[in-house]
Design a protein around this motif. Structure first.
Motif, PDB file in Angstrom:
ATOM      1  N   ARG A  74      29.942 -30.276 -22.193  1.00  8.91           N
ATOM      2  CA  ARG A  74      31.260 -29.936 -22.744  1.00  8.91           C
ATOM      3  C   ARG A  74      31.344 -30.252 -24.237  1.00  8.91           C
ATOM      4  N   GLY A  77      28.150 -27.923 -25.864  1.00 13.81           N
ATOM      5  CA  GLY A  77      28.092 -26.506 -25.520  1.00 13.81           C
ATOM      6  C   GLY A  77      26.721 -26.000 -25.122  1.00 13.81           C
ATOM      7  N   HIS A  78      25.807 -26.922 -24.849  1.00 15.78           N
ATOM      8  CA  HIS A  78      24.440 -26.567 -24.448  1.00 15.78           C
ATOM      9  C   HIS A  78      24.037 -27.408 -23.249  1.00 15.78           C
ATOM     10  N   PRO A 113      25.404 -25.021 -18.890  1.00 12.55           N
ATOM     11  CA  PRO A 113      26.712 -24.380 -19.058  1.00 12.55           C
ATOM     12  C   PRO A 113      26.793 -23.050 -18.322  1.00 12.55           C
ATOM     13  N   GLY A 120      31.475 -17.337 -24.147  1.00 12.52           N
ATOM     14  CA  GLY A 120      30.869 -18.651 -24.353  1.00 12.52           C
ATOM     15  C   GLY A 120      30.979 -19.497 -23.104  1.00 12.52           C
ATOM     16  N   PRO A 121      30.740 -20.804 -23.234  1.00 15.81           N
ATOM     17  CA  PRO A 121      30.761 -21.694 -22.074  1.00 15.81           C
ATOM     18  C   PRO A 121      32.161 -21.795 -21.447  1.00 15.81           C
TER      19      PRO A 121
END
Length: 157
Positions: A74, A77-78, A113, A120-121
């Motif tokens: 979180r 983001g990876h 993610p 995106g995530p």
């Protein structure tokens, strides 16, 4: 690390919902069970836990690892493995960072993610119970099977 970045670019969803969480979660549990792995599987859409299952041989410690890995994904983001590897590639460790409490964050493999293409995530898929690279590989394998099944229209069952 290029391989880890490529995984995140390739393993993306066009859509993700509760039914996808169930299907992907049961796929992961099935892989773990077939191989005799004592793992816990967790899938979340944002903060909403959609799937959670602990195979025999796991403990509440696995839930703690899951929470710590999720916080890494979180925040950065990876995948948790990619984040940890990025520090190792720089000759240091994630745990050496003074601003990130290791009791709250674990950059160990196993959390990936859920990436929605073009957005995106949006969530996380996490496995805990194996050595970190094996946790990561199990999630990646399940994502590959799941997404290949969706693209071919065959599903994963």
């Amino acid at each position: 690390m290029p391989e880890l970045q490529e995984q995140e670019e390739r393993l993306q969803f066009d859509r993700f919902d509760h039914d996808d969480a169930w299907e992907l979660g049961t796929l992961l549990v099935g892989l773990g069970r077939q191989r005799g792995h004592a793992v816990t599987v967790d899938i979340r859409l944002g903060d909403h836990q959609l799937f959670h299952y602990a195979l025999p041989g796991t403990s509440p410690d696995n839930d703690d690892w899951i929470e710590r890995k999720i916080r890494v994904v979180r925040r950065f983001g990876h995948s948790s493995y990619l984040v940890g590897q990025s520090y190792r590639d720089r000759g240091t460790t994630f745990e050496a960072q003074p601003h990130l409490d290791p009791a709250r964050y674990a950059a160990h493999g196993g959390c990936f993610p859920i990436i929605l293409r073009g957005t995106g995530p949006i969530g996380t898929i996490t496995v805990s119970g194996l050595p970190q690279l094996d946790d990561h590989r199990l999630v990646v394998e399940a994502l590959e099977l799941f997404l290949d099944g969706k693209r071919s229209g065959k599903g994963t069952a």
